[in-house]
Design an enzyme around this catalytic site. Sequence first.
Site, short mmCIF file in Angstrom:
data_model
loop_
_atom_site.label_atom_id
_atom_site.label_comp_id
_atom_site.label_asym_id
_atom_site.label_seq_id
_atom_site.Cartn_x
_atom_site.Cartn_y
_atom_site.Cartn_z
N GLY A 13 0.78 -1.24 0.00
CA GLY A 13 0.00 0.00 0.00
C GLY A 13 0.81 1.28 0.00
O GLY A 13 0.33 2.31 0.44
N SER A 19 1.70 8.22 2.42
CA SER A 19 1.00 6.96 2.69
C SER A 19 1.25 6.48 4.11
O SER A 19 2.39 6.53 4.60
CB SER A 19 1.49 5.86 1.73
OG SER A 19 1.12 6.14 0.40
N ILE A 20 0.20 5.98 4.75
CA ILE A 20 0.36 5.37 6.07
C ILE A 20 1.37 4.22 5.96
O ILE A 20 2.19 4.02 6.85
CB ILE A 20 -1.01 4.91 6.62
CG1 ILE A 20 -1.91 6.13 6.88
CG2 ILE A 20 -0.84 4.08 7.89
CD1 ILE A 20 -3.36 5.81 7.23
N VAL A 65 -3.24 -6.33 -5.55
CA VAL A 65 -3.86 -7.31 -4.65
C VAL A 65 -5.22 -7.81 -5.15
O VAL A 65 -5.81 -8.69 -4.54
CB VAL A 65 -4.00 -6.79 -3.19
CG1 VAL A 65 -2.64 -6.40 -2.61
CG2 VAL A 65 -4.99 -5.63 -3.11
N ALA A 95 -12.41 2.03 -3.38
CA ALA A 95 -13.77 1.95 -3.90
C ALA A 95 -13.85 2.89 -5.09
O ALA A 95 -13.22 3.96 -5.06
CB ALA A 95 -14.78 2.36 -2.83
N TYR A 155 -18.61 8.20 3.09
CA TYR A 155 -17.71 7.04 3.20
C TYR A 155 -18.38 5.80 2.59
O TYR A 155 -17.73 4.95 2.00
CB TYR A 155 -17.29 6.81 4.67
CG TYR A 155 -16.03 5.98 4.80
CD1 TYR A 155 -14.85 6.37 4.20
CD2 TYR A 155 -16.05 4.78 5.52
CE1 TYR A 155 -13.69 5.60 4.31
CE2 TYR A 155 -14.89 4.01 5.65
CZ TYR A 155 -13.73 4.43 5.04
OH TYR A 155 -12.60 3.66 5.14
N LYS A 162 -15.07 -1.86 5.27
CA LYS A 162 -14.24 -1.85 6.49
C LYS A 162 -14.87 -2.72 7.58
O LYS A 162 -14.15 -3.36 8.37
CB LYS A 162 -14.02 -0.43 7.01
CG LYS A 162 -13.10 0.43 6.14
CD LYS A 162 -11.70 -0.13 5.98
CE LYS A 162 -10.74 0.90 5.41
NZ LYS A 162 -9.43 0.28 5.03
N ILE A 191 -6.50 11.20 8.11
CA ILE A 191 -5.18 11.74 7.79
C ILE A 191 -5.18 12.13 6.32
O ILE A 191 -5.67 11.37 5.48
CB ILE A 191 -4.07 10.69 8.04
CG1 ILE A 191 -4.09 10.18 9.48
CG2 ILE A 191 -2.70 11.27 7.70
CD1 ILE A 191 -3.12 9.01 9.75
N THR A 193 -4.00 11.88 3.23
CA THR A 193 -3.16 11.10 2.32
C THR A 193 -3.79 11.14 0.93
O THR A 193 -4.85 11.75 0.74
CB THR A 193 -3.10 9.63 2.78
OG1 THR A 193 -4.42 9.11 2.74
CG2 THR A 193 -2.54 9.50 4.19
N ALA A 195 -5.42 8.82 -0.44
CA ALA A 195 -6.75 8.21 -0.34
C ALA A 195 -7.79 9.19 0.21
O ALA A 195 -8.98 8.93 0.11
CB ALA A 195 -6.70 6.96 0.53
#
Length: 255
Positions: A13, A19-20, A65, A95, A155, A162, A191, A193, A195
């Site tokens: 990722g 990125s986290i 993935v 998504a 969301y 999730k 956060i 990012t 995304a």
Amino acid sequence: MIDLTGKVAVVFGLANKRSIAWAIAQKLNEAGARLAICYQNERLKKEAESLIPELRDAQIFQCDVSNDAEIETVFEQLKIAYGKLDIVVHSVAFAPADAIKNDFLFTTREDFRIAHDISAYSLIALARGAAPLMTEGGSILTLTYYGSTKVFPNYNVMGVAKAALEATVRYLAASLGSKGIRVNAISAGPIKTLAARGIGDFTKILNAVEERAPLHRNVDQLEVGNTAVFLASPLASGITGEITFVDCGYNVTGL
Ligand code: NAD
Ligand code: 0WE
């Protein structure tokens, strides 16, 4: 200090330095782990190549993935490169843009499928690929968000995915426990990012956390990275199937 010397970690990722996944990779590396970093496709390869020199003893691999063949290939490559794995980090979600913009009522079958495939099923696929290499036990981590449990405007289907991801964490924990493999999720606060880019109300979400969270501020990627190091380490040897919030306490508030 947590010492992960001799441990091998694979992180999925990485898109860019925000990125986290990147913060987690840096923190695991600081703790002594060897790092395998996976990026999604050719388009993100350059970014991964440019970041990797900042780490000690790290290599990059490509893996989408949503593709079983690519997952199989990457674990073959990891087996050749390292012989074993100790830590797997799944920091992947997707998504289709329409689905996180439009009215939830109109979520299409295909958008629901894609969100669940990439954001939840992929954890099962990665766990199955990794488990045979986790010969000394290990730790699998994923990233989730409070939208799994409470409704956040827009969301949408990601919240449903999730919820599936968090349930997947519990079932994988039960499935892999006898091999000494722990499976946990970090539920991060919002956060900024990649995304989060283009999400209309994101500043509003960040402001709500500042106003209402017990710590009256937002989290950053490095705080998520620190928790990942803890959950990956022997200090968390008794923790599996758990969702750990790193959200400045936002989730405990009622108003
Ligand atoms: P990011 O955009 O940097 O990371 C998302 C990653 O998913 C990207 O690297 C992207 O390449 C990857 N990805 C998407 N589809 C893929 C596929 N088919 N194959 C391989 N990789 C794929 O954003 P981030 O905020 O670092 O997100 C990482 C994780 O953290 C996600 O699971 C996200 O839901 C979660 N999270 C983010 C926040 C936030 O506010 N940013 C909060 C809580 C949880
Ligand atoms: O999990 C996420 C976002 C994941 C995500 C982001 C995108 C943007 C671009 C998944 N798919 C896509 N598809 C795209 O086309 N987060 C936790 C960050 C996030 O996203 C939100 C949030 C928060 C927080 C969307 C609406 C409201 C809050």
